[in-house]
Design an enzyme around this catalytic site. Structure first.
Site, PDB file in Angstrom:
ATOM      1  N   CYS A  86       0.833  -1.198   0.000  1.00  0.00           N
ATOM      2  CA  CYS A  86       0.000   0.000   0.000  1.00  0.00           C
ATOM      3  C   CYS A  86       0.879   1.263   0.000  1.00  0.00           C
ATOM      4  O   CYS A  86       1.494   1.570  -1.005  1.00  0.00           O
ATOM      5  CB  CYS A  86      -0.983  -0.037   1.167  1.00  0.00           C
ATOM      6  N   HIS A 203      -3.569  -5.485   1.039  1.00  0.00           N
ATOM      7  CA  HIS A 203      -2.838  -5.756   2.278  1.00  0.00           C
ATOM      8  C   HIS A 203      -2.784  -7.252   2.581  1.00  0.00           C
ATOM      9  O   HIS A 203      -3.728  -7.806   3.168  1.00  0.00           O
ATOM     10  CB  HIS A 203      -3.521  -5.046   3.447  1.00  0.00           C
ATOM     11  N   GLU A 205      -1.012  -8.675   4.893  1.00  0.00           N
ATOM     12  CA  GLU A 205      -0.929  -8.888   6.345  1.00  0.00           C
ATOM     13  C   GLU A 205      -2.309  -8.868   7.001  1.00  0.00           C
ATOM     14  O   GLU A 205      -2.476  -9.378   8.115  1.00  0.00           O
ATOM     15  CB  GLU A 205      -0.011  -7.835   6.990  1.00  0.00           C
TER      16      GLU A 205
END
Length: 232
Positions: A86, A203, A205
Site C-alpha cells: 500500500c 494488504h 498482512e
C-alpha cells in the site's frame, strides 16, 4: 534470518506485519525507524502501509527521499527481497525502484473493502507458493491506489511478466467493476526487472489468518521467507 519492517511518521501497519512474521510465520523481524540508515544484518525489508508524512506532496513522496531508502536500494542490489504494501508500494514507486506511479482513485474517495486478485506470475520471491491463474482475496485500504504508467512501460511490464496481481471478479475475469481504483490494466501489484522488489496495493498482512476472513496473504510472506532461506 532477520527481516526489517520500516517505520516512518504516519506508518500504521508495521505492527500487523511484525505480528504475522514473528507470531504466524515464525521468523525474526524487527521494526526499524527511518533515521536508522544501516540495514546491515537484515535479509529482507518490508515497507508497510499507512500514511507516511500524512501523504503530503504525494503519497510516499517524502518517505522515498529519507536516507534509509538508500540502504533499502543497497540491500535490493544484493538480491535480497523488498516488499512494499500500500503506502509502501507508493514509496517504492516514488523512490524509482518500481515503475509507474500511484495516483488518486478514479472515484476520489478512500476505498476499504475486500478485492479478488488473479495471480499472474509465480516466478517471484513473493508468489512461489501460489498457483498461476488462481483467484485470491485480499483487502484494500487506500485513496491513492490507481496505478498509472506510460504505454511503453505497460508493454514492458506485460512482456517481462512483471505484473504479479490483477483485480478481477470472483470468476477470475478482468472487468471494470472489479477494478476498485481505476488502475490501468487492473494492475494491483508489480515487481522490478530483477523480480526481488514487489509492490502491491492490497494488504496481505490483513489476510494472513483465517479468523480475518482469508489467509491468502500469508503465502506472500511464506514465499519471501522461503526465498531468503534458499538464497542467503
Amino acid at each position: 534470518m532477520k527481516i526489517a519492517i520500516l517505520q516512518f511518521g504516519g506508518t500504521n501497519c508495521d505492527q500487523d506485519v511484525l505480528h504475522i512474521l514473528k507470531d504466524v510465520v515464525g521468523v525474526d523481524a524487527e521494526t526499524v525507524w527511518y533515521k536508522q540508515e544501516d540495514l546491515t544484518g537484515f535479509d529482507g525489508v518490508v515497507v508497510p502501509g499507512g500514511f507516511s508524512y500524512g501523504d503530503y506532496l504525494r503519497a510516499g513522496a517524502i518517505a522515498a527521499r529519507t536516507p534509509i531508502m538508500n540502504s533499502v536500494k543497497k540491500l535490493a542490489a544484493e538480491g535480497k527481497p523488498v516488499l512494499g504494501i500500500c503506502n509502501g508500494f507508493q514509496i517504492l514507486t516514488e523512490a524509482r525502484v518500481l515503475e509507474g506511479a500511484l495516483t488518486t482513485n478514479e472515484y476520489p474517495k478512500f476505498r476499504c473493502h475486500w478485492t479478488n486478485l488473479r495471480v499472474e506470475t509465480v516466478d517471484t520471491p513473493f508468489t512461489s507458493k501460489f498457483r498461476k491463474g488462481e483467484v485470491i482475496r485480499l483487502p484494500i485500504a487506500h485513496m491513492e491506489g490507481q496505478f498509472y504508467a506510460e504505454e511503453k512501460t505497460l508493454a514492458e511490464l506485460d512482456e517481462n511478466e512483471q505484473i504479479v496481481f490483477r483485480y478481477v471478479d470472483e470468476n477470475g475475469k478482468v472487468t471494470d467493476a472489479a477494478n476498485p481504483n481505476g488502475s490501468l490494466e487492473n494492475i494491483a501489484g508489480i515487481v522490478n526487472t530483477s523480480r526481488n522488489i514487489f509492490g502491491l496495493m492490497p494488504h496481505p498482512e490483513r489476510a494472513s489468518e483465517s479468523i480475518l476472513g482469508s489467509d491468502d496473504g500469508l503465502r506472500v510472506f511464506e514465499s519471501m521467507v522461503d526465498y531468503i532461506t534458499d538464497n542467503f
